[in-house]
Write a protein that holds these residues in place. Structure first.
Motif: not given
Length: 314
Positions: A278-285, A41-58
């Motif tokens: 507005f589906f601006r996922m990068g900006y939301a991240s 759960g930590f790797l799949g639901l917390t750490l993984g999505p967090a790292l993905a959102s960090l990438y999407l923020s750029f």
């Protein structure tokens, strides 16, 4: 001349994978098995999505096309060209600054009243704890919207005294304060923690203060508050973090708009609008990571300053 024996060669032989597995799992297999659900759960639901959102923020990402890397553009837009971001920050900080101290003061006052030993304390403690369990629900937010509507219960009570109350929800001068009142109403959780802290203060200190002629106010500021500072610190940090993350009351009461005139536009609601409106996922991240940074800075500052006002047993 240095000679090597066969035993040295065996000792220097690389460990086989089977040996490594036995080294890590020998006697610990059951522990790793019980840990596996949390770890997955930590790797799949917390750490993984967090790292993905960090990438999407750029990136510039709208869920329909592949993410397009844009570097720091999202953060630059946030700092220079987004008026709603500034409005959301202002509303959120006002909400935090008002709601957290008022909630803690109210919770401490009730905890001190209950600490006097009233009859039926478990019943009252359970009743006053209920708002903390229910206050963040959609149903309570809907009820709150009805209470503070133009023809709601609050104005009906005020009309009995000849007061013509405003439309609290639709008036930008009052709408945010209705959410502050809702937050203060959820005082049950810090109250229970304060009550537990008060029970740990030795009574002989109060008896000695009474013999010295100290007033109740002096006892409060000289005994109760200093010995209660670790509990105050804990409640302050937890409640402030929760206030920064508040979402449901603003979303329900403003129908997801943050109105009127962005007066209830919480930071989390603005993040939700950017992501799922507005589906601006990068900006939301990027917005999400700025919120993480704000909470991290606040928490670090709280711990750094705690040494000057939090008093522990030693």
């Amino acid at each position: 001349m240095v000679s090597f024996t066969a035993g040295d060669a065996v000792a220097r032989r690389p460990a086989k994978p089977g040996r490594l597995r036995r080294f890590f799992f020998a006697g610990n297999g059951a522990g790793y098995m019980f840990l596996a659900p949390w770890l997955i759960g930590f790797l799949g639901l917390t750490l993984g999505p967090a790292l993905a959102s960090l990438y999407l923020s750029f990136t510039d990402y709208d869920l329909l096309q592949s993410p397009r890397f844009v570097g720091m553009d999202n953060y630059v837009r946030m700092a220079t060209g987004d008026a709603k971001f500034a409005a959301a920050m202002k509303v959120t900080f006002i909400y935090v600054i008002l709601s957290v101290p008022l909630k803690l003061i109210f919770a401490l006052a009730l905890a001190m009243a209950f600490n006097r030993g009233i009859k039926g304390l478990p019943f009252y403690r359970a009743v006053f704890y209920l708002p903390s369990l229910l206050g963040g629900s959609v149903a309570i937010a809907v009820l709150w919207r009805q209470l503070f509507a133009a023809d709601g219960l609050v104005n009906s009570v005020l009309s009995v005294f000849g007061i013509d109350g405003p439309s609290w929800i639709s008036n930008p001068n009052y709408s945010l304060y209705t959410l502050v009142v809702l937050s203060v109403w959820q005082f049950g959780s810090p109250m229970i923690i304060f009550l537990a802290g008060l029970r740990q203060i030795p009574q002989d200190m109060y008896e000695a203060a009474n013999m010295d002629g100290a007033s109740k106010a002096r006892q409060f500021f000289r005994i109760t508050l200093p010995l209660l500072t670790p509990v105050i610190f804990f409640n302050f940090v937890i409640q402030t973090i929760d206030a920064f993350k508040a979402f449901t009351p603003s979303f329900i009461i403003s129908a997801g708009t943050g109105g009127p005139i962005n007066s209830t536009l919480f930071y989390t609601l603005y993040l939700y609008q950017e992501a799922f409106g507005f589906f601006r996922m990068g900006y939301a991240s990027a917005l999400a990571w700025v919120l993480v940074l704000i909470i991290a800075v606040f928490t670090a500052f709280s711990f750094l300053t705690a040494r000057y006002w939090v008093h522990y047993d030693e």
